[in-house]
Scaffold this motif. Sequence first.
Motif, PDB file in Angstrom:
ATOM      1  N   THR A   1       0.842  -1.198   0.000  1.00 14.44           N
ATOM      2  CA  THR A   1       0.000   0.000   0.000  1.00 14.44           C
ATOM      3  C   THR A   1       0.877   1.248   0.000  1.00 14.44           C
ATOM      4  O   THR A   1       1.925   1.289   0.645  1.00 14.44           O
ATOM      5  CB  THR A   1      -0.942   0.029   1.209  1.00 14.44           C
ATOM      6  N   VAL A   2       0.416   2.252  -0.731  1.00  7.10           N
ATOM      7  CA  VAL A   2       1.115   3.531  -0.826  1.00  7.10           C
ATOM      8  C   VAL A   2       0.094   4.642  -0.649  1.00  7.10           C
ATOM      9  O   VAL A   2      -0.903   4.702  -1.393  1.00  7.10           O
ATOM     10  CB  VAL A   2       1.820   3.690  -2.197  1.00  7.10           C
ATOM     11  N   GLN A   3       0.316   5.523   0.324  1.00  7.94           N
ATOM     12  CA  GLN A   3      -0.561   6.677   0.505  1.00  7.94           C
ATOM     13  C   GLN A   3      -0.042   7.825  -0.352  1.00  7.94           C
ATOM     14  O   GLN A   3       1.103   8.242  -0.207  1.00  7.94           O
ATOM     15  CB  GLN A   3      -0.621   7.096   1.974  1.00  7.94           C
ATOM     16  N   ALA A   4      -0.867   8.316  -1.252  1.00  6.17           N
ATOM     17  CA  ALA A   4      -0.443   9.383  -2.161  1.00  6.17           C
ATOM     18  C   ALA A   4      -1.657  10.120  -2.696  1.00  6.17           C
ATOM     19  O   ALA A   4      -2.719   9.533  -2.897  1.00  6.17           O
ATOM     20  CB  ALA A   4       0.371   8.814  -3.326  1.00  6.17           C
ATOM     21  N   ASP A   5      -1.482  11.419  -2.935  1.00  2.00           N
ATOM     22  CA  ASP A   5      -2.501  12.258  -3.556  1.00  2.00           C
ATOM     23  C   ASP A   5      -2.281  12.224  -5.061  1.00  2.00           C
ATOM     24  O   ASP A   5      -1.251  12.718  -5.551  1.00  2.00           O
ATOM     25  CB  ASP A   5      -2.390  13.683  -3.014  1.00  2.00           C
ATOM     26  N   LEU A   6      -3.212  11.641  -5.798  1.00  2.00           N
ATOM     27  CA  LEU A   6      -3.044  11.496  -7.240  1.00  2.00           C
ATOM     28  C   LEU A   6      -3.118  12.827  -7.970  1.00  2.00           C
ATOM     29  O   LEU A   6      -2.761  12.908  -9.151  1.00  2.00           O
ATOM     30  CB  LEU A   6      -4.089  10.526  -7.792  1.00  2.00           C
ATOM     31  N   ASP A   7      -3.598  13.875  -7.298  1.00  2.00           N
ATOM     32  CA  ASP A   7      -3.606  15.204  -7.908  1.00  2.00           C
ATOM     33  C   ASP A   7      -2.276  15.922  -7.726  1.00  2.00           C
ATOM     34  O   ASP A   7      -2.062  16.994  -8.281  1.00  2.00           O
ATOM     35  CB  ASP A   7      -4.727  16.063  -7.306  1.00  2.00           C
ATOM     36  N   SER A   8      -1.392  15.336  -6.938  1.00  2.00           N
ATOM     37  CA  SER A   8      -0.086  15.947  -6.721  1.00  2.00           C
ATOM     38  C   SER A   8       0.767  15.799  -7.979  1.00  2.00           C
ATOM     39  O   SER A   8       0.718  14.759  -8.644  1.00  2.00           O
ATOM     40  CB  SER A   8       0.611  15.276  -5.540  1.00  2.00           C
ATOM     41  N   PRO A   9       1.563  16.822  -8.308  1.00  2.00           N
ATOM     42  CA  PRO A   9       2.410  16.703  -9.502  1.00  2.00           C
ATOM     43  C   PRO A   9       3.516  15.675  -9.336  1.00  2.00           C
ATOM     44  O   PRO A   9       4.063  15.181 -10.322  1.00  2.00           O
ATOM     45  CB  PRO A   9       2.986  18.123  -9.668  1.00  2.00           C
ATOM     46  N   GLY A  10       3.872  15.349  -8.102  1.00  2.00           N
ATOM     47  CA  GLY A  10       4.931  14.381  -7.864  1.00  2.00           C
ATOM     48  C   GLY A  10       4.405  13.129  -7.200  1.00  2.00           C
ATOM     49  O   GLY A  10       4.077  13.133  -6.020  1.00  2.00           O
ATOM     50  N   TRP A  11       4.309  12.044  -7.962  1.00  2.00           N
ATOM     51  CA  TRP A  11       3.862  10.764  -7.408  1.00  2.00           C
ATOM     52  C   TRP A  11       5.055  10.000  -6.850  1.00  2.00           C
ATOM     53  O   TRP A  11       6.189  10.165  -7.320  1.00  2.00           O
ATOM     54  CB  TRP A  11       3.211   9.909  -8.484  1.00  2.00           C
ATOM     55  N   PRO A  12       4.827   9.128  -5.870  1.00  2.00           N
ATOM     56  CA  PRO A  12       5.902   8.228  -5.438  1.00  2.00           C
ATOM     57  C   PRO A  12       6.242   7.246  -6.553  1.00  2.00           C
ATOM     58  O   PRO A  12       5.475   7.060  -7.486  1.00  2.00           O
ATOM     59  CB  PRO A  12       5.293   7.503  -4.225  1.00  2.00           C
ATOM     60  N   ASP A  13       7.400   6.623  -6.441  1.00  2.00           N
ATOM     61  CA  ASP A  13       7.833   5.659  -7.452  1.00  2.00           C
ATOM     62  C   ASP A  13       6.956   4.407  -7.356  1.00  2.00           C
ATOM     63  O   ASP A  13       6.948   3.714  -6.340  1.00  2.00           O
ATOM     64  CB  ASP A  13       9.301   5.289  -7.223  1.00  2.00           C
ATOM     65  N   LEU A  14       6.208   4.126  -8.406  1.00  2.00           N
ATOM     66  CA  LEU A  14       5.327   2.963  -8.436  1.00  2.00           C
ATOM     67  C   LEU A  14       5.887   1.853  -9.320  1.00  2.00           C
ATOM     68  O   LEU A  14       5.188   0.905  -9.654  1.00  2.00           O
ATOM     69  CB  LEU A  14       3.935   3.379  -8.925  1.00  2.00           C
ATOM     70  N   GLY A  15       7.156   1.998  -9.683  1.00  2.00           N
ATOM     71  CA  GLY A  15       7.779   0.969 -10.510  1.00  2.00           C
ATOM     72  C   GLY A  15       7.351   1.073 -11.955  1.00  2.00           C
ATOM     73  O   GLY A  15       6.923   2.131 -12.439  1.00  2.00           O
ATOM     74  N   SER A  16       7.458  -0.046 -12.663  1.00  2.00           N
ATOM     75  CA  SER A  16       7.096  -0.110 -14.087  1.00  2.00           C
ATOM     76  C   SER A  16       6.035  -1.196 -14.258  1.00  2.00           C
ATOM     77  O   SER A  16       6.336  -2.332 -14.635  1.00  2.00           O
ATOM     78  CB  SER A  16       8.337  -0.427 -14.922  1.00  2.00           C
ATOM     79  N   PRO A  17       4.769  -0.859 -13.989  1.00  2.00           N
ATOM     80  CA  PRO A  17       3.721  -1.888 -13.951  1.00  2.00           C
ATOM     81  C   PRO A  17       3.321  -2.395 -15.332  1.00  2.00           C
ATOM     82  O   PRO A  17       3.390  -1.685 -16.330  1.00  2.00           O
ATOM     83  CB  PRO A  17       2.552  -1.164 -13.278  1.00  2.00           C
ATOM     84  N   ASP A  18       2.881  -3.655 -15.346  1.00  2.00           N
ATOM     85  CA  ASP A  18       2.332  -4.248 -16.564  1.00  2.00           C
ATOM     86  C   ASP A  18       0.870  -3.869 -16.760  1.00  2.00           C
ATOM     87  O   ASP A  18       0.361  -3.895 -17.875  1.00  2.00           O
ATOM     88  CB  ASP A  18       2.408  -5.781 -16.488  1.00  2.00           C
ATOM     89  N   LEU A  19       0.189  -3.556 -15.655  1.00  2.00           N
ATOM     90  CA  LEU A  19      -1.223  -3.184 -15.697  1.00  2.00           C
ATOM     91  C   LEU A  19      -1.472  -2.104 -14.650  1.00  2.00           C
ATOM     92  O   LEU A  19      -1.084  -2.261 -13.482  1.00  2.00           O
ATOM     93  CB  LEU A  19      -2.108  -4.397 -15.402  1.00  2.00           C
ATOM     94  N   VAL A  20      -2.084  -1.003 -15.067  1.00  2.00           N
ATOM     95  CA  VAL A  20      -2.547   0.030 -14.138  1.00  2.00           C
ATOM     96  C   VAL A  20      -4.063   0.046 -14.200  1.00  2.00           C
ATOM     97  O   VAL A  20      -4.654   0.109 -15.283  1.00  2.00           O
ATOM     98  CB  VAL A  20      -1.975   1.415 -14.489  1.00  2.00           C
ATOM     99  N   TRP A  21      -4.676  -0.013 -13.028  1.00  2.00           N
ATOM    100  CA  TRP A  21      -6.129  -0.091 -12.890  1.00  2.00           C
ATOM    101  C   TRP A  21      -6.602   1.144 -12.148  1.00  2.00           C
ATOM    102  O   TRP A  21      -6.079   1.477 -11.088  1.00  2.00           O
ATOM    103  CB  TRP A  21      -6.473  -1.369 -12.129  1.00  2.00           C
ATOM    104  N   ALA A  22      -7.576   1.851 -12.695  1.00  2.00           N
ATOM    105  CA  ALA A  22      -8.145   3.027 -12.022  1.00  2.00           C
ATOM    106  C   ALA A  22      -9.660   2.928 -12.131  1.00  2.00           C
ATOM    107  O   ALA A  22     -10.224   3.165 -13.197  1.00  2.00           O
ATOM    108  CB  ALA A  22      -7.641   4.314 -12.668  1.00  2.00           C
TER     109      ALA A  22
END
Length: 290
Positions: A108-129
């Motif tokens: 789990t990662v706590q982050a504001d998706l509206d922030s211009p700087g996201w934490p490093d989430l790696g290089s995913p094969d699938l992103v789900w929103a």
Amino acid sequence: MDRTHPHPLPHSAQQGRHQEHDADDLAEILDLDAEVLAEHLSSITAWLPLETRPRRIVDLGCGTGTGTFALLDRFPGAHVTAVDASAALLQHLRAKAGAHGLAERVRTVQADLDSPGWPDLGSPDLVWASASLHHLSRPDRALRTVRDALAPGGVFAVVELAGFPRFLPENAPEGRPGLEERCHALTDRHQAEHMPHRGADWGPLLTAAGFTIEGRRTLAVDIDGSRSETVGRYALAGLRRIRQAAATGLHPEDLTALDQLLDTDSPHSILRRDDLAVRTERTVWAARRA
């Protein structure tokens, strides 16, 4: 004032208690939504146009983990990074992962998706929103960030809902037919001001951010709730939340009728009805980096 305390709480404490209660209410609705719509969600994860089974998945705006657990179930070899702004919802998700023996497959990662700087989430094969992007004030920036992070050939799945589900028949309740639609009309106007991307066509937005649309699918949901206790609890939790937003704009007679539906001791309680259903629409877009 918190009625359980003899003196008013400091504003920060009041705010903290309100946020905690609100998070609990939201968690309940999200968990009920996941239970009631599990079959439809499974059909979406099965439909995704994937070239290979993903091993690294990111769930953006994960809430209590509806998408996270559906994807873990669909792809047994995968690990999911679940991202949300709410510490309370992430804690709820971690507890569920532990209870189901999935803790080692979830980060789990706590982050504001509206922030211009996201934490490093790696290089995913699938992103789900799922039902998360319409909350953003700058979704264009978020879409470009996802495009840059995706692994080569990776898929970005955007799932959005047409609106909150409807539960009552049009002629209900007796004496105030159409009450549910009037409640939604009030909350829709409020949400249109604060969430202008709710109900948007995400195809052009994805294309503008540098994606190629691989597929689009709309699912019409119409679930008979006459024999389902879960649907009744889902309707009760959903209409309670809608009341918070619509109460000040409702006609007094509508508010009285709504409160009777929400009173579990009332003979008019929504839990006593045998004509409930879950009616809504969800649309999914699957995209790859152009």
